[in-house]
Scaffold this motif. Structure first.
Motif, PDB file in Angstrom:
ATOM      1  N   LYS A   1       0.787  -1.227   0.000  1.00  0.00           N
ATOM      2  CA  LYS A   1       0.000   0.000   0.000  1.00  0.00           C
ATOM      3  C   LYS A   1       0.823   1.284   0.000  1.00  0.00           C
ATOM      4  O   LYS A   1       0.343   2.332  -0.442  1.00  0.00           O
ATOM      5  CB  LYS A   1      -0.944   0.020   1.205  1.00  0.00           C
ATOM      6  CG  LYS A   1      -1.962  -1.100   1.231  1.00  0.00           C
ATOM      7  CD  LYS A   1      -2.840  -0.995   2.473  1.00  0.00           C
ATOM      8  CE  LYS A   1      -3.824  -2.148   2.570  1.00  0.00           C
ATOM      9  NZ  LYS A   1      -4.667  -2.052   3.785  1.00  0.00           N
ATOM     10  N   ALA A   2       2.039   1.221   0.516  1.00  0.00           N
ATOM     11  CA  ALA A   2       2.817   2.452   0.697  1.00  0.00           C
ATOM     12  C   ALA A   2       3.094   3.164  -0.619  1.00  0.00           C
ATOM     13  O   ALA A   2       3.105   4.397  -0.668  1.00  0.00           O
ATOM     14  CB  ALA A   2       4.124   2.142   1.416  1.00  0.00           C
ATOM     15  N   ALA A   3       3.299   2.410  -1.693  1.00  0.00           N
ATOM     16  CA  ALA A   3       3.633   3.020  -2.982  1.00  0.00           C
ATOM     17  C   ALA A   3       2.516   3.932  -3.481  1.00  0.00           C
ATOM     18  O   ALA A   3       2.764   4.948  -4.140  1.00  0.00           O
ATOM     19  CB  ALA A   3       3.927   1.937  -4.018  1.00  0.00           C
TER      20      ALA A   3
ATOM     21  N   GLN B   1      15.261   4.404  -1.291  1.00  0.00           N
ATOM     22  CA  GLN B   1      15.541   5.723  -1.857  1.00  0.00           C
ATOM     23  C   GLN B   1      14.453   6.746  -1.544  1.00  0.00           C
ATOM     24  O   GLN B   1      14.484   7.859  -2.070  1.00  0.00           O
ATOM     25  CB  GLN B   1      15.683   5.608  -3.387  1.00  0.00           C
ATOM     26  CG  GLN B   1      16.708   4.590  -3.856  1.00  0.00           C
ATOM     27  CD  GLN B   1      18.094   4.871  -3.307  1.00  0.00           C
ATOM     28  OE1 GLN B   1      18.516   6.033  -3.249  1.00  0.00           O
ATOM     29  NE2 GLN B   1      18.807   3.828  -2.927  1.00  0.00           N
ATOM     30  N   CYS B   2      13.494   6.395  -0.698  1.00  0.00           N
ATOM     31  CA  CYS B   2      12.322   7.258  -0.544  1.00  0.00           C
ATOM     32  C   CYS B   2      12.652   8.617   0.063  1.00  0.00           C
ATOM     33  O   CYS B   2      11.925   9.588  -0.169  1.00  0.00           O
ATOM     34  CB  CYS B   2      11.239   6.551   0.265  1.00  0.00           C
ATOM     35  SG  CYS B   2      11.575   6.393   2.026  1.00  0.00           S
ATOM     36  N   LEU B   3      13.730   8.726   0.820  1.00  0.00           N
ATOM     37  CA  LEU B   3      14.091  10.018   1.400  1.00  0.00           C
ATOM     38  C   LEU B   3      14.423  11.040   0.328  1.00  0.00           C
ATOM     39  O   LEU B   3      14.341  12.255   0.571  1.00  0.00           O
ATOM     40  CB  LEU B   3      15.278   9.871   2.362  1.00  0.00           C
ATOM     41  CG  LEU B   3      14.948   9.525   3.818  1.00  0.00           C
ATOM     42  CD1 LEU B   3      14.299   8.148   3.913  1.00  0.00           C
ATOM     43  CD2 LEU B   3      16.188   9.585   4.688  1.00  0.00           C
ATOM     44  N   ASP B   4      14.787  10.554  -0.857  1.00  0.00           N
ATOM     45  CA  ASP B   4      15.126  11.441  -1.973  1.00  0.00           C
ATOM     46  C   ASP B   4      13.996  11.552  -2.982  1.00  0.00           C
ATOM     47  O   ASP B   4      14.192  12.113  -4.061  1.00  0.00           O
ATOM     48  CB  ASP B   4      16.389  10.932  -2.675  1.00  0.00           C
ATOM     49  CG  ASP B   4      17.593  10.875  -1.747  1.00  0.00           C
ATOM     50  OD1 ASP B   4      17.763  11.829  -0.958  1.00  0.00           O
ATOM     51  OD2 ASP B   4      18.333   9.877  -1.792  1.00  0.00           O
TER      52      ASP B   4
ATOM     53  N   ALA C   1       5.728   6.449  -0.581  1.00  0.00           N
ATOM     54  CA  ALA C   1       6.513   6.076   0.593  1.00  0.00           C
ATOM     55  C   ALA C   1       6.913   7.315   1.390  1.00  0.00           C
ATOM     56  O   ALA C   1       6.837   7.333   2.626  1.00  0.00           O
ATOM     57  CB  ALA C   1       7.752   5.286   0.167  1.00  0.00           C
ATOM     58  N   PHE C   2       7.350   8.362   0.684  1.00  0.00           N
ATOM     59  CA  PHE C   2       7.729   9.593   1.382  1.00  0.00           C
ATOM     60  C   PHE C   2       6.508  10.231   2.037  1.00  0.00           C
ATOM     61  O   PHE C   2       6.607  10.822   3.124  1.00  0.00           O
ATOM     62  CB  PHE C   2       8.372  10.586   0.416  1.00  0.00           C
ATOM     63  CG  PHE C   2       8.971  11.783   1.104  1.00  0.00           C
ATOM     64  CD1 PHE C   2      10.301  11.781   1.504  1.00  0.00           C
ATOM     65  CD2 PHE C   2       8.203  12.916   1.368  1.00  0.00           C
ATOM     66  CE1 PHE C   2      10.850  12.884   2.152  1.00  0.00           C
ATOM     67  CE2 PHE C   2       8.746  14.017   2.014  1.00  0.00           C
ATOM     68  CZ  PHE C   2      10.070  14.000   2.408  1.00  0.00           C
TER      69      PHE C   2
END
Length: 494
Positions: free
Chosen positions: A237-239, A280-283, A289-290
């Motif tokens: 679900k996060a995507a 890589q979600c922080l970027d 996700a972010f």
């Protein structure tokens, strides 16, 4: 004075010192900082949980949350038993008596050091200071640890070393600190080889409170299912979280807030699971996700705020000028809102979901809070209190932060003229009325064209549903004028 425990160089207990681990809102053995410290330092360990029904009543703890805690304690007792650590459960009236109970237990069992994870609310801090002082009179150490946040309060500061007042710059700095510290999930302690307290353990396999309880069985409390919920959310679900998080008829949110609230799950576990799937979600600030990470950071933000400004735990607004707001005192309007009978379907459906399940979708929390504080102009504290009395995930920092955000009394750069239009919100986030029809049965046969304004339907008189209790356009103008007057009164006083 709170003393931080010092780690032994060899990383293990080296003597027969006895330790007491005091569980509060951290009901887990996984990634529990205080528990890890206790098992590292002490050979003999006793665990305790202290219920305080009169204090819970004063804090408006929801019966469904109390039942959830009760059920989770059964799991925690079993988990601790597997570590060879007995859990004692004590019930006293309030925090003052809780401090004495922990002291008495420590003295009677020759405890050398009490371990716990910090709670940041005002009353809880006063309780811990009282406990530390009483223990000190018996030469017993009191060690508390920052565990509830990924980044401890006081570590995310402006260039002038001041706490942030606005979320977006806080988030930027929080991410910088996170990358520097890279906090990780801590391992579960190993089973104690021997523990002199085991023979004196309570034999009960159930937990009971003298506090009103409401069945929380729809929320599982076993460890593996909780972990699986987190894992499946991140995988499945996060995507799409940023696309589905605001649609209440879609199961697009994590629904993990109750577990974070009682500490059955840690924020670090959530972060680790997210990064495992989206390294890589922080970027990628536009990713789903972010977007979920953003919610985790909001939770941190509100906790940092109540540490930096203790008044937030003491029924005070963040913006002092909002004390001059002339709130409406209508009890009938408040009751209509509480019961889901305002005549605004999206508001009423949300309030009925809350009353029947003890939970509410996040977008709906904002809509209902805006309606109470702006359309009805009823004090945000009345709404905050009602939510706490109903929510399974009732949490002072997040609940207070959300209500003050909606009421424009909090740490938000947006001015007071932010007023949600409840009809537009319903049309936008529940366009076909699927969520509304789920919770308002009397509107099931209303055509889609009128589902958000059923009073305009030519068969409206056949519905057992109220007409709108206020006109939104008129209410919006009134709210803006009342806030404008309050601000001018403060300006004149200065």
């Amino acid at each position: 004075m709170v003393v931080q425990a010092v780690e032994n160089n060899n990383g293990s207990a080296t003597n027969n010192r006895a330790g007491l681990i005091w569980f509060r809102s951290d009901l887990r053995v996984v990634d529990n900082t205080a528990l890890i410290a206790a098992t590292r330092d002490c050979k003999n360990i006793l665990a305790v949980f202290v219920s305080t029904p009169l204090q819970w009543r004063d804090h408006d703890v929801a019966p469904i949350k109390a039942d959830f805690i009760r059920r989770r304690l059964v799991v925690l007792r079993q988990q601790l038993s597997e570590l060879n650590i007995p859990l004692v459960i004590i019930e006293v009236d309030d925090f003052e008596k809780a401090a004495q109970a922990v002291t008495d237990l420590s003295v009677s069992h020759n405890i050398s050091q009490v371990y716990c994870n910090k709670q940041y609310e005002w009353n809880e801090c006063q309780r811990d200071e009282m406990t530390a002082a009483q223990l000190g009179n018996h030469n017993i150490r009191f060690s508390s640890f920052d565990d509830d946040c990924i980044i401890a309060p006081g570590k995310v500061l402006t260039r002038n070393r001041q706490p942030f007042r606005v979320f977006t710059p806080f988030r930027r700095e929080w991410l910088k600190v996170f990358l520097l510290e890279t906090p990780t999930v801590q391992i579960t302690p190993e089973k104690l080889q021997a523990n002199s307290f085991v023979d004196n353990a309570q034999p009960e396999h159930t937990v009971s409170f003298t506090y009103p309880l409401e069945d929380s069985v729809r929320w599982t409390v076993d460890e593996e299912t909780i972990k699986q919920r987190l894992r499946l959310f991140c995988q499945e679900k996060a995507a799409a979280y940023h696309q589905q998080r605001d649609i209440p008829s879609v199961d697009g949110t994590s629904c993990l807030s109750p577990y974070l609230c009682v500490g059955a799950l840690s924020a670090r576990q959530c972060m680790a699971a997210l990064l495992a799937e989206f390294p890589q979600c922080l970027d990628e600030p536009n990713s789903g996700a972010f977007s979920w990470l953003n919610e985790i950071i909001w939770r941190e933000f509100y906790r940092h705020l109540i540490v930096a400004w203790p008044k937030l735990s003491r029924e005070q607004p963040f913006l002092d000028w909002t004390r001059h707001v002339a709130w409406d005192q209508s009890e009938s309007m408040l009751t209509a809102w509480q019961q889901g009978k305002t005549g605004y379907p999206i508001v009423d459906a949300a309030m009925r979901q809350l009353k029947q399940t003890g939970w509410m979708h996040n977008r709906l929390r904002m809509i209902t809070a805006s309606f109470l504080t702006k359309d009805l102009l009823i004090h945000w504290q009345r709404g905050e209190q009602w939510f706490m009395s109903q929510l399974i995930d009732g949490d002072l920092a997040s609940n207070n932060g959300g209500w003050q955000w909606a009421a424009s009394t909090g740490t938000d750069a947006q001015p007071y003229f932010r007023v949600f239009n409840p009809t537009v919100q319903g049309e936008r986030f529940d366009p076909d009325g699927r969520f509304i029809r789920t919770w308002i049965h009397e509107l099931r046969d209303v055509p889609d064209k009128y589902i958000h304004q059923p009073s305009l339907w030519d068969k409206a008189d056949t519905l057992n549903y109220p007409k709108p209790i206020v006109d939104h356009k008129t209410a919006r103008i009134r709210a803006i004028e009342v806030f404008k007057t309050a601000k001018s009164l403060m300006d004149e006083a200065q």
